[in-house]
Design a protein around this motif. Structure first.
Motif, short mmCIF file in Angstrom:
data_model
loop_
_atom_site.label_atom_id
_atom_site.label_comp_id
_atom_site.label_asym_id
_atom_site.label_seq_id
_atom_site.Cartn_x
_atom_site.Cartn_y
_atom_site.Cartn_z
N LYS A 1 30.76 53.85 14.92
CA LYS A 1 29.70 52.87 14.45
C LYS A 1 30.40 51.87 13.58
O LYS A 1 31.23 52.17 12.93
CB LYS A 1 28.61 53.80 13.73
N MET A 2 29.79 50.68 13.71
CA MET A 2 30.14 49.61 12.82
C MET A 2 29.02 48.83 11.96
O MET A 2 27.98 48.75 12.82
CB MET A 2 31.12 48.56 13.56
N ILE A 3 29.36 48.11 10.93
CA ILE A 3 28.19 47.44 10.41
C ILE A 3 28.46 46.08 11.01
O ILE A 3 29.63 45.59 11.00
CB ILE A 3 28.35 47.45 8.88
N ASN A 4 27.51 45.60 11.47
CA ASN A 4 27.53 44.25 12.29
C ASN A 4 26.55 43.27 12.01
O ASN A 4 25.32 43.89 11.74
CB ASN A 4 27.47 44.78 13.84
N ALA A 5 26.88 41.95 11.91
CA ALA A 5 25.91 40.96 11.54
C ALA A 5 25.92 40.05 12.92
O ALA A 5 26.97 39.38 13.01
CB ALA A 5 25.97 40.36 10.35
N THR A 6 24.75 39.63 13.32
CA THR A 6 24.62 38.57 14.52
C THR A 6 23.49 37.64 14.12
O THR A 6 22.69 38.37 13.33
CB THR A 6 24.22 39.11 15.87
N SER A 7 23.34 36.39 14.63
CA SER A 7 22.30 35.57 14.29
C SER A 7 21.02 36.01 14.85
O SER A 7 20.03 35.88 14.51
CB SER A 7 22.71 34.41 14.61
N SER A 8 21.34 36.95 16.19
CA SER A 8 20.02 37.27 16.61
C SER A 8 19.39 38.46 16.11
O SER A 8 18.23 38.61 16.16
CB SER A 8 20.42 37.35 18.22
N LYS A 9 20.06 39.33 15.52
CA LYS A 9 19.83 40.61 14.82
C LYS A 9 19.77 40.72 13.75
O LYS A 9 19.34 42.02 13.12
CB LYS A 9 20.19 41.89 15.85
N GLY A 10 20.71 40.15 13.01
CA GLY A 10 20.65 40.33 11.34
C GLY A 10 21.91 41.33 11.35
O GLY A 10 22.53 41.74 12.30
N VAL A 11 21.83 41.99 10.18
CA VAL A 11 22.60 43.07 10.03
C VAL A 11 22.24 44.56 10.50
O VAL A 11 21.02 44.87 10.46
CB VAL A 11 22.99 43.39 8.51
N SER A 12 23.27 45.13 11.27
CA SER A 12 22.65 46.43 11.97
C SER A 12 23.94 47.36 12.05
O SER A 12 25.09 46.93 11.74
CB SER A 12 21.98 46.10 13.11
N ASP A 13 23.74 48.73 12.10
CA ASP A 13 24.79 49.67 12.72
C ASP A 13 24.78 49.48 14.36
O ASP A 13 23.64 49.44 14.86
CB ASP A 13 24.40 51.15 12.43
N THR A 14 25.90 49.27 14.80
CA THR A 14 26.33 49.16 16.20
C THR A 14 27.10 50.07 16.83
O THR A 14 28.46 50.43 16.13
CB THR A 14 26.75 47.67 16.58
N ASP A 15 26.95 50.69 17.92
CA ASP A 15 27.86 51.60 18.56
C ASP A 15 29.14 50.68 19.29
O ASP A 15 28.91 49.83 19.90
CB ASP A 15 27.24 52.10 19.66
N THR A 16 30.50 51.13 18.69
CA THR A 16 31.42 50.26 19.02
C THR A 16 31.79 50.77 20.73
O THR A 16 32.65 49.99 21.03
CB THR A 16 32.69 50.53 18.17
N ASN A 17 31.33 51.66 21.15
CA ASN A 17 31.63 51.97 22.54
C ASN A 17 30.52 51.55 23.70
O ASN A 17 30.49 51.92 24.52
CB ASN A 17 31.79 53.57 22.75
N ASN A 18 29.51 50.71 22.98
CA ASN A 18 28.57 50.39 23.96
C ASN A 18 29.12 49.31 24.91
O ASN A 18 30.21 48.83 24.76
CB ASN A 18 27.31 49.82 23.34
N SER A 19 28.29 48.90 25.83
CA SER A 19 28.88 48.19 27.15
C SER A 19 29.16 46.82 26.69
O SER A 19 29.99 46.14 27.35
CB SER A 19 27.86 48.21 28.29
N TYR A 20 28.51 46.33 25.57
CA TYR A 20 29.04 44.91 24.99
C TYR A 20 30.29 45.06 24.32
O TYR A 20 31.32 44.13 24.56
CB TYR A 20 27.81 44.33 24.15
N TRP A 21 30.31 45.75 23.34
CA TRP A 21 31.54 45.83 22.35
C TRP A 21 32.74 46.26 22.88
O TRP A 21 33.86 45.71 22.49
CB TRP A 21 30.99 46.44 21.02
#
Length: 77
Positions: A50-70
Motif C-alpha cells: 500500500k502507498m499513500i497517493n495523491a491524485t487530482s481526481s481522487k485526492g489523498v488515498s491509500d492505494t494498492d501498489t500491485n493493482n493493474s494501474y500502478w
C-alpha cells in the motif's frame, strides 16, 4: 511540469537502490504514468503493498501498489 519531473529523476538517482520486495514504510515509490521513461509520480510506501497517493481526481488515498494501474508503471531503481 517538466522541471518537476527532472527534480524527481535527480532525487531518485541519489537514493540507495531499492527493490519492490525490500520497500519499508516511508520509502518513496516512483512511477512513470505515461510510459515516456521519465518519473512523473511519487507515492509514499506504507506497508503490505500500500502507498499513500495523491491524485487530482481522487485526492489523498491509500492505494494498492500491485493493482493493474500502478504495478506496470512502477520504476525500479
Amino acid at each position: 511540469m517538466a522541471s518537476h519531473c527532472r527534480v524527481l529523476v535527480v532525487i531518485r538517482r541519489k537514493l540507495n537502490p531499492l527493490f519492490a520486495s525490500y520497500l519499508q514504510k516511508g520509502d518513496l515509490v516512483f512511477y512513470d504514468t505515461d510510459y515516456d521513461r521519465i518519473v512523473n509520480h511519487v507515492g509514499i510506501y506504507e506497508s503490505s503493498n500500500k502507498m499513500i497517493n495523491a491524485t487530482s481526481s481522487k485526492g489523498v488515498s491509500d492505494t494498492d501498489t500491485n493493482n493493474s494501474y500502478w504495478k506496470p508503471r512502477y520504476v525500479s531503481p
